[in-house]
Scaffold this motif. Structure first.
Motif, mmCIF file in Angstrom:
data_model
loop_
_atom_site.group_PDB
_atom_site.id
_atom_site.type_symbol
_atom_site.label_atom_id
_atom_site.label_comp_id
_atom_site.label_asym_id
_atom_site.label_seq_id
_atom_site.Cartn_x
_atom_site.Cartn_y
_atom_site.Cartn_z
ATOM 1 N N MET A 1 0.827 -1.207 0.000
ATOM 2 C CA MET A 1 0.000 0.000 0.000
ATOM 3 C C MET A 1 0.863 1.260 0.000
ATOM 4 N N ASN A 2 1.952 1.229 0.792
ATOM 5 C CA ASN A 2 2.829 2.397 0.846
ATOM 6 C C ASN A 2 3.425 2.711 -0.520
ATOM 7 N N LYS A 3 3.778 1.661 -1.289
ATOM 8 C CA LYS A 3 4.355 1.880 -2.613
ATOM 9 C C LYS A 3 3.356 2.560 -3.538
ATOM 10 N N ILE A 4 2.114 2.126 -3.477
ATOM 11 C CA ILE A 4 1.079 2.721 -4.329
ATOM 12 C C ILE A 4 0.891 4.192 -3.982
ATOM 13 N N ILE A 5 0.874 4.504 -2.696
ATOM 14 C CA ILE A 5 0.706 5.897 -2.260
ATOM 15 C C ILE A 5 1.882 6.740 -2.725
ATOM 16 N N LYS A 6 3.086 6.239 -2.549
ATOM 17 C CA LYS A 6 4.277 7.003 -2.943
ATOM 18 C C LYS A 6 4.318 7.250 -4.441
ATOM 19 N N SER A 8 1.759 7.186 -6.555
ATOM 20 C CA SER A 8 0.633 8.057 -6.921
ATOM 21 C C SER A 8 0.928 9.511 -6.592
ATOM 22 N N LEU A 9 1.448 9.761 -5.392
ATOM 23 C CA LEU A 9 1.771 11.141 -5.010
ATOM 24 C C LEU A 9 2.860 11.712 -5.908
ATOM 25 N N ASP A 79 7.779 20.318 -5.543
ATOM 26 C CA ASP A 79 7.098 19.171 -6.140
ATOM 27 C C ASP A 79 8.098 18.181 -6.732
ATOM 28 N N VAL A 80 9.101 18.686 -7.440
ATOM 29 C CA VAL A 80 10.103 17.807 -8.054
ATOM 30 C C VAL A 80 10.935 17.106 -6.982
ATOM 31 N N ILE A 81 11.390 17.845 -5.990
ATOM 32 C CA ILE A 81 12.217 17.257 -4.942
ATOM 33 C C ILE A 81 11.447 16.191 -4.172
ATOM 34 N N VAL A 82 10.219 16.505 -3.790
ATOM 35 C CA VAL A 82 9.408 15.546 -3.031
ATOM 36 C C VAL A 82 9.050 14.350 -3.912
ATOM 37 N N GLY A 83 8.724 14.586 -5.168
ATOM 38 C CA GLY A 83 8.398 13.495 -6.088
ATOM 39 C C GLY A 83 9.559 12.527 -6.248
ATOM 40 N N PHE A 84 10.756 13.073 -6.492
ATOM 41 C CA PHE A 84 11.938 12.211 -6.621
ATOM 42 C C PHE A 84 12.259 11.529 -5.295
#
Length: 97
Positions: A1-6, A8-9, A79-84
């Protein structure tokens, strides 16, 4: 579940780099609050205090109720930093303590 959330975000944050309507950004902030809140809760349950603090801080940063105005360029960088960071955290190895 954590992988899907990460994942997706991360995708939602990367889409924020496009020219989207303001409602999309509000939706992302709300979903980020829920997602990071859940990740912080899971980290707390697993006694991962550092991760809990990081996810809790991100939930507060992205929460939609008291908006933090940073300007479009700074939000894009966040957004880029958090996404990566979310994508890199998928490859983090579990410590066998």
């Amino acid at each position: 579940m954590n992988k899907i959330i990460k994942i997706s975000l991360a995708i939602l944050f990367f889409i924020c780099l496009l020219d989207m309507p303001y409602g999309y950004f509000q939706l992302v902030r709300f979903l980020a609050l829920i997602g990071f809140g859940f990740l912080a809760y899971q980290a707390n349950q697993q006694s991962k205090r550092t991760e809990m603090f990081i996810y809790g801080a991100l939930a507060l940063l992205f929460q939609p109720f008291f908006k933090i105005t940073l300007g479009r360029e700074i939000w894009n960088a966040v957004d880029v930093i958090v996404g990566f960071g979310l994508l890199l955290s998928l490859f983090q190895k579990e410590k066998n303590a």
